[in-house]
Design a protein around this motif. Structure first.
Motif: not given
Ligand SMILES: Nc1ncnc2c1ncn2[C@@H]1O[C@H](COP(=O)(O)OP(=O)(O)O)[C@@H](O)[C@H]1O
Ligand SMILES: [Mg+2]
Length: 243
Positions: A168-186
């Protein structure tokens, strides 16, 4: 959202499996099965691998007959199918003997209803030795056990599993053009484990951020995105069609 192919744990497992089948020694049966819940990225992954490895990718359809399947394979091989069933079969075999290629058949669940199509795949494999990989839903493994002669030839079976936290972290980091906080990723990890839903969530989050000048998606903003009715659980018509 960025257009990137993410190499999740499932994808890495799939790549090793397809490479092993392609590179296996003589006389070893070379059929494989990839199965799992919808939305985990099976079709996307096999499409990517097929393009890189010049494989034949067939998408089965409801009521697909053995003949129809053979015609699709012939067309993928760049040929015009003959008229008679036996001629088309020989056409496929002689082409594959000349130029061996992995055949991948997506949505195999459709073909498990009529055993002739599945048996045709087995015959192609026996005559040519090319790897044949079947891709289907979570129930595909069970359904194929009914076709004993084919099931015996499955050298490799892998299940696409729901994403782990790292995926999930890798998917968000690679696909999203906006940063997600760690809490949001969780939070996203606890709410969804399907690619389709994650892709929809990222798209919505990006839109929301743009419209409101937000620089980062935190837990509260993500909750707002997730309560949007358009990000529902996967509803899969296909599941109903083959049930
Ligand atoms: N490895 C990947 N990298 C980036 N996006 C992906 C990946 N796998 C899937 N997706 C996205 O998720 C969607 C659903 O995946 P799909 O392959 O159709 O799932 P399945 O075949 O398991 O039902 C794709 O259309 C694509 O947008
Ligand atoms: Mg699919």
């Amino acid at each position: 959202m960025r257009k990137i192919f993410v190499k999740t744990k499932n994808v890495k497992q799939m790549v090793s499996m397809l490479n092993r089948l392609r590179d296996r020694g003589e006389g070893i049966p070379g059929m494989g099965l990839i199965y799992g819940e919808p939305g985990l990225g099976k079709t996307y992954a096999i499409t990517w691998w097929s393009a890189q490895n010049d494989a034949i990718l067939i998408r089965s359809a409801n009521l697909m007959s053995a003949r129809w399947l053979l015609e699709e394979i012939v067309e993928e091989l760049g040929e015009i199918p003959y008229n008679k069933y036996s001629d088309i079969f020989n056409q496929v075999v002689s082409q594959l003997l000349k130029t061996p290629k992995t055949i991948i058949v997506d949505e195999i669940d459709y073909l498990t209803i009529d055993s002739r199509a599945v048996e045709t795949l087995r015959d192609i494999h026996d005559k040519t030795d090319v790897p044949i990989v079947l891709v289907g839903m979570a129930t595909a493994n069970k359904r194929l056990q009914r076709h004993k002669h084919l099931y015996d030839r499955l050298l490799e079976i892998i299940k696409f599993e729901p994403f782990c936290k790292q995926d999930i972290n890798e998917i968000i980091d690679q696909l999203s053009e906006i940063t997600f906080t760690d809490c949001a990723k969780k939070l996203l990890f606890s709410k969804t484990n399907r690619f389709r839903q994650i892709v929809k969530t990222i798209t919505k989050a990006e839109q929301l951020a743009k419209a409101n000048g937000i620089k980062e998606i935190d837990e509260i903003t993500l909750k707002e995105v997730l309560t949007d009715g358009s990000i529902d659980d996967e509803t899969d018509n296909f599941r109903n069609e083959v049930a």
